[in-house]
Structure formats: structure tokens, C-alpha cells
Design a protein around this motif. Structure first.
Motif, short mmCIF file in Angstrom:
data_model
loop_
_atom_site.label_atom_id
_atom_site.label_comp_id
_atom_site.label_asym_id
_atom_site.label_seq_id
_atom_site.Cartn_x
_atom_site.Cartn_y
_atom_site.Cartn_z
N GLU A 159 -6.30 15.89 -6.50
CA GLU A 159 -5.67 14.66 -6.63
C GLU A 159 -4.26 14.65 -5.61
N GLN A 160 -3.66 15.70 -5.57
CA GLN A 160 -2.40 15.76 -4.72
C GLN A 160 -2.72 15.67 -3.31
N ILE A 161 -3.92 16.57 -2.91
CA ILE A 161 -4.51 16.50 -1.67
C ILE A 161 -4.85 14.95 -1.14
N SER A 162 -5.47 14.29 -2.11
CA SER A 162 -5.60 12.64 -1.87
C SER A 162 -4.45 12.18 -1.71
N ALA A 163 -3.44 12.24 -2.56
CA ALA A 163 -2.15 11.54 -2.27
C ALA A 163 -1.50 12.00 -1.16
N ILE A 164 -1.33 13.16 -0.77
CA ILE A 164 -0.76 13.54 0.52
C ILE A 164 -1.39 12.79 1.91
N GLU A 165 -2.82 12.70 1.70
CA GLU A 165 -3.72 12.34 2.75
C GLU A 165 -3.52 10.63 2.73
N TRP A 166 -3.33 9.97 1.67
CA TRP A 166 -2.88 8.63 1.83
C TRP A 166 -1.52 8.67 2.34
N ALA A 173 0.71 -1.30 -0.04
CA ALA A 173 -0.09 -0.06 -0.20
C ALA A 173 0.74 1.20 -0.03
N ALA A 174 2.00 1.22 0.91
CA ALA A 174 3.00 2.40 0.52
C ALA A 174 3.45 2.68 -0.60
N ALA A 175 4.07 1.52 -1.47
CA ALA A 175 4.51 1.65 -2.73
C ALA A 175 3.54 2.12 -3.48
N ALA A 176 2.36 1.73 -3.52
CA ALA A 176 1.42 2.39 -4.42
C ALA A 176 0.99 3.73 -3.98
N SER A 177 1.06 4.08 -2.65
CA SER A 177 0.54 5.46 -2.49
C SER A 177 1.79 6.53 -3.01
N ARG A 178 3.16 6.13 -2.82
CA ARG A 178 4.10 6.77 -3.44
C ARG A 178 4.12 6.90 -4.93
N LYS A 179 3.82 5.80 -5.48
CA LYS A 179 3.61 5.89 -7.08
C LYS A 179 2.63 6.85 -7.39
N ALA A 180 1.43 6.97 -6.65
CA ALA A 180 0.28 7.69 -7.05
C ALA A 180 0.79 9.01 -6.54
N ALA A 181 1.56 9.33 -5.66
CA ALA A 181 1.93 10.85 -5.26
C ALA A 181 2.73 11.22 -6.50
N ARG A 182 3.72 10.39 -6.68
CA ARG A 182 4.97 10.96 -7.87
C ARG A 182 4.11 11.07 -9.02
N ALA A 183 2.95 10.50 -9.33
CA ALA A 183 2.00 10.68 -10.57
C ALA A 183 1.41 11.83 -10.77
N GLU A 184 1.15 12.35 -9.45
CA GLU A 184 0.46 13.74 -9.27
C GLU A 184 1.41 14.72 -9.30
#
Length: 160
Positions: free
Chosen positions: A126-133, A25-36
Motif C-alpha cells: 500500500e505504501q509502494i502504491s501511495a509513493i508511486e501515485w 488528485a494530488a490531494a487524494a494521493s497525499r491523503k492516501a499516503a498519510r493514511a498508509e
């Protein structure tokens, strides 16, 4: 599990399949944050601040060096507990830290909509969501380490 009190087990070792899912989950979150468009320095700044609030020595010993490695200035790490007053943080960092603090210390009187509006000046939805994850997950890792009484992570000589 020598050296571990059986009444206070390393929960990540006792149930490794659950911990493995957390890592994924942490890896998926980091990937999503970078994508944003969020950089690792900002994410590590958030991880450090949340770990400071929660008093997680293990996560601090991991994420403070990771923040430095990601390019976060030492001055910012030094002043992080006073980010609201310190003029060294930019708008995006302040927005991320606001989100991090208000999601870590749940204040029922806080207006989550107002906080999102304030953060929205510097971050997309989307960035807010990524940070909150990121915040949700580091809070979880803090609790895993605190529950397990994990020690400080010491860097190996090769990492120095």
C-alpha cells in the motif's frame, strides 16, 4: 494573460477545470499516503527528486521549501542527487527514491518486480502504491509547468 506567449500558454490557466482535477488528485494521493503512514517529509523528498530529474524549476521552487517545512534536513536536500551513495538516507527513503527514479526515467531493461521486492523490504504494498501515485502526479505537474514555462515560485516576505 499578459506576459504569456500565446503560442506557449499556461495550460493550467487555459483549461482550469483540468488543472483543478489534477489538484484534487494530488490531494487524494497525499491523503492516501498519510493514511498508509507515510509522512510529508518523505513525500516531499520524492517530489524534489523527481523534479530534479525532470529539470522543473517551478516544482523545485515549491517542493524544496515544502520539504524543509516538513522537517527534511538540509543535508538530505543537498545530497539528494547522490542518494545512492550518501549514507544519510534511511531504508524507507532509499526505497521511495528508488521507486521515484525508476518510474520517472522509464528503463525498459529495469525489472519492475525486482524493484518492488527491494522496496518491499521497507514499504508495504500500500505504501509502494501511495509513493508511486505521488511520483505519477509530480511527473504530471512537472510537465504542466515545463509545457507552460512557469516561472520560479518566489516565496512571499511573510513566508520567510
Amino acid at each position: 494573460m499578459s506576459g504569456v506567449n500565446v503560442n506557449r500558454p499556461y495550460i493550467d490557466k487555459v483549461h482550469p477545470e483540468v488543472y483543478k482535477t489534477m489538484i484534487q488528485a494530488a490531494a487524494a494521493s497525499r491523503k492516501a499516503a498519510r493514511a498508509e503512514g507515510l509522512n510529508d517529509g518523505l513525500l516531499e523528498l520524492v517530489n524534489v527528486r523527481v523534479s530534479q530529474i525532470n529539470g522543473c524549476r517551478t516544482c523545485l521552487s515549491i517542493h524544496a521549501p515544502a520539504a524543509r517545512k516538513a522537517g527534511v534536513e538540509e543535508l538530505k536536500l543537498d545530497l539528494l542527487p547522490t542518494w545512492r551513495e550518501a549514507e544519510v538516507f534511511d531504508g524507507q527513503e532509499r526505497a521511495a527514491l528508488l521507486l521515484a527514479e525508476t518510474l520517472t526515467v522509464i528503463d525498459k531493461a529495469a525489472d519492475r518486480n525486482e524493484i518492488a521486492i527491494d522496496a518491499g523490504e521497507y514499504l508495504s504494498a500500500e505504501q509502494i502504491s501511495a509513493i508511486e501515485w505521488t511520483v505519477v502526479l509530480i511527473n504530471s505537474f512537472n510537465r504542466i509547468s515545463i509545457a507552460s514555462n512557469h516561472p520560479v515560485a518566489r516565496r512571499q516576505a511573510a513566508d520567510s
